[in-house]
Design a protein around this motif. Structure first.
Motif, short mmCIF file in Angstrom:
data_model
loop_
_atom_site.label_atom_id
_atom_site.label_comp_id
_atom_site.label_asym_id
_atom_site.label_seq_id
_atom_site.Cartn_x
_atom_site.Cartn_y
_atom_site.Cartn_z
N LEU A 244 12.90 -11.13 -1.24
CA LEU A 244 11.99 -11.80 -2.18
C LEU A 244 10.54 -11.76 -1.72
O LEU A 244 9.63 -11.83 -2.55
CB LEU A 244 12.44 -13.25 -2.39
N THR A 245 10.31 -11.65 -0.42
CA THR A 245 8.92 -11.61 0.04
C THR A 245 8.21 -10.34 -0.45
O THR A 245 7.01 -10.37 -0.70
CB THR A 245 8.86 -11.68 1.58
N THR A 246 8.93 -9.25 -0.59
CA THR A 246 8.32 -8.04 -1.13
C THR A 246 7.89 -8.25 -2.57
O THR A 246 6.82 -7.81 -2.97
CB THR A 246 9.32 -6.86 -1.04
N TRP A 247 8.74 -8.92 -3.38
CA TRP A 247 8.35 -9.24 -4.75
C TRP A 247 7.14 -10.17 -4.77
O TRP A 247 6.24 -10.00 -5.59
CB TRP A 247 9.51 -9.91 -5.49
N ARG A 248 7.10 -11.14 -3.86
CA ARG A 248 5.97 -12.09 -3.84
C ARG A 248 4.67 -11.40 -3.46
O ARG A 248 3.61 -11.72 -3.97
CB ARG A 248 6.28 -13.23 -2.87
N VAL B 244 0.82 -1.21 0.00
CA VAL B 244 0.00 0.00 0.00
C VAL B 244 0.85 1.26 0.00
O VAL B 244 0.32 2.34 -0.12
CB VAL B 244 -0.95 0.01 1.22
N SER B 245 2.15 1.14 0.16
CA SER B 245 3.00 2.31 0.13
C SER B 245 4.02 2.15 -0.99
O SER B 245 4.08 1.12 -1.64
CB SER B 245 3.72 2.47 1.47
N GLU B 246 4.82 3.17 -1.18
CA GLU B 246 5.83 3.11 -2.23
C GLU B 246 7.01 2.30 -1.71
O GLU B 246 7.69 2.69 -0.77
CB GLU B 246 6.26 4.52 -2.60
N ASP B 247 7.25 1.14 -2.31
CA ASP B 247 8.33 0.25 -1.89
C ASP B 247 9.35 0.13 -3.01
O ASP B 247 8.99 -0.03 -4.18
CB ASP B 247 7.79 -1.14 -1.56
N LEU B 248 10.61 0.16 -2.64
CA LEU B 248 11.69 -0.04 -3.59
C LEU B 248 11.93 -1.54 -3.72
O LEU B 248 12.24 -2.22 -2.74
CB LEU B 248 12.95 0.67 -3.10
N LEU B 249 11.77 -2.07 -4.92
CA LEU B 249 11.94 -3.49 -5.17
C LEU B 249 13.32 -3.83 -5.70
O LEU B 249 13.86 -4.88 -5.40
CB LEU B 249 10.87 -3.98 -6.15
N TRP B 250 13.88 -2.96 -6.54
CA TRP B 250 15.20 -3.19 -7.13
C TRP B 250 15.93 -1.87 -7.22
O TRP B 250 15.37 -0.87 -7.65
CB TRP B 250 15.08 -3.81 -8.51
#
Length: 165
Positions: free
Chosen positions: A139-143, A3-9
């Protein structure tokens, strides 16, 4: 869904790397020019011109490919209660937005020489994105962000040369 802006890579180097590329091209061109002028007297130097042209073409092709590589991927929510989008920033400065449900595969390749990783991201329409080397993401953030994607990680296929055990 996040729900927020998350940095994935996040890549370590986000520059366009044009100065080192121009320096390499100048040194290679100068060396081929000097070598060709030394051999000009007794032999045919067309091979030096062809080698320089082939090198320049390979360098331009690598530059075009490198501009499309990902330097940043983040999940962004536009409106409160709205759908999240996957925002991808490329090395050339282009920013594209995609639906996280269209991501088919996320592969993180861990390098065993230095502590970095590479990203391979595939969308449902067979579109493949390559990421520049960066830190290993969670990886849990990507999932959570891309629920329909196959999220995997693996080590690099080749090892570091050294003394065998």
């Amino acid at each position: 869904m996040a729900v927020s802006e998350d940095l994935l890579w996040d890549a370590e180097d986000k520059s366009t790397r044009i100065v080192p590329r121009l320096r390499r091209m100048a040194v290679t061109g100068g060396c081929l020019g000097i070598f060709g002028s030394v051999l000009w007297v007794d032999s045919d130097v067309r091979w030096a011109v062809c080698a320089a042209a082939a090198y320049v073409l390979m360098e331009v092709a690598h530059w075009a490919w490198d501009r499309r590589r990902l330097v940043e991927a983040r999940i962004v929510v536009g409106e409160p209660g709205g759908r999240a989008t996957l925002r991808l920033r490329h090395a050339g400065g282009r920013i594209t937005e995609h639906d996280p449900h269209q991501v088919a595969r996320v592969l993180i390749i861990h390098d065993n020489v230095d502590d970095s990783s590479k990203l391979r991201l595939r969308l449902r329409r067979k579109r493949l994105f390559f990421g520049r080397p960066g830190r290993s993401p969670v990886l849990t953030t990507w999932r959570e962000t891309c629920p329909g994607a196959a999220v995997n990680n693996r080590n690099a296929r080749w090892g570091m040369p050294g003394i065998p055990d």
